[in-house]
Write an enzyme that holds these catalytic residues in place. Structure first.
Site, short mmCIF file in Angstrom:
data_model
loop_
_atom_site.label_atom_id
_atom_site.label_comp_id
_atom_site.label_asym_id
_atom_site.label_seq_id
_atom_site.Cartn_x
_atom_site.Cartn_y
_atom_site.Cartn_z
N ASP A 10 5.63 -47.36 -17.89
CA ASP A 10 5.44 -46.19 -17.05
C ASP A 10 4.92 -46.71 -15.70
O ASP A 10 4.64 -47.91 -15.55
CB ASP A 10 4.42 -45.25 -17.71
CG ASP A 10 4.10 -44.05 -16.85
OD1 ASP A 10 5.04 -43.41 -16.35
OD2 ASP A 10 2.90 -43.75 -16.68
N ASP A 12 2.97 -44.38 -12.69
CA ASP A 12 1.78 -43.74 -12.14
C ASP A 12 0.63 -43.73 -13.15
O ASP A 12 0.79 -43.29 -14.28
CB ASP A 12 2.11 -42.30 -11.73
CG ASP A 12 3.07 -42.25 -10.56
OD1 ASP A 12 2.71 -42.73 -9.47
OD2 ASP A 12 4.20 -41.75 -10.76
#
Length: 218
Positions: A10, A12
């Protein structure tokens, strides 16, 4: 780490320290709309794409609030914040990426952010070139917590999901990677895992490079 054929990240709140800026922009937007404390709503928006986020805003904001205007202003405030200076990396990220690169491990990003925005963030943080490719939330129909984005990345890597190690920070992201059949490592950022998430039995660490010492065979 040799148990895996690819690693998927991922972005953020996991690779780059951006979720706090998103929360600050969200809170500022709530103030402009005189909504008061809506931080609980924000937690449900972490790790999902813009389409699902708008659906949740439409359902959860007061009926007199134009959810599209709210979302547009929030995103404008957020983009202004991230464009002021390069985003800082989360602790241990550079160490892990360098080690995996030296091992020749294929790496990719599966983020709910829009693809072009994600590329800009990663370039600004000087880690874009570690990854074979970046898949954004605008490339799949169903957002996290559905597994679509992770299955898409695994297919592009030509690696079975069961041979992929996925790193996430959010509940929605963990559920997506877990549903895809991957081994999941969570590094919580703004929100600690709740009992529902803990029941999945995934790996939880406090810093991402701790995985280099983790015994996956135990």
């Amino acid at each position: 780490m040799h148990n895996f054929k690819a690693v998927i990240f991922d972005m953020d709140g996991l690779l780059i320290d951006s979720e706090r800026l998103a929360l600050a922009a969200f809170n500022n937007t709530c103030e402009l709309f005189k909504l008061g404390d809506m931080s609980q709503l924000f937690t449900h928006l972490i790790g999902i794409n813009s389409t699902l986020a708008q659906s949740i805003l439409r359902r959860e904001l007061p009926v007199e609030i134009n959810y599209q205007q709210f979302d547009q202003l929030w995103q404008q405030n957020y983009l202004q914040a991230i464009n002021r200076a390069p985003l800082a990396l989360m602790p241990g990220v550079h160490k892990l990426l360098k080690r995996l690169q030296l091992q020749g491990m294929p790496m990719a990003v599966a983020t709910s952010s829009k693809t072009q925005q994600a590329k800009q963030k990663l370039k600004g943080s000087a880690i874009h070139d570690y990854f074979s490719f970046i898949v954004g939330g605008d490339q799949v129909v169903q957002s996290k917590p559905q597994p679509d984005i992770y299955l898409k990345v695994a297919a592009q890597l030509a690696v079975s999901p069961v041979h992929c190690l996925a790193f996430e920070d959010s509940k929605n992201g963990v559920k997506a990677a877990f549903a895809a059949g991957m081994t999941v490592v969570q590094i919580p950022d703004l929100v600690a895992p709740d009992d529902e998430l803990l029941a999945l039995g995934h790996i939880i660490l406090t810093q991402i490079d701790q995985v280099l010492e983790y015994n996956f065979c135990s």
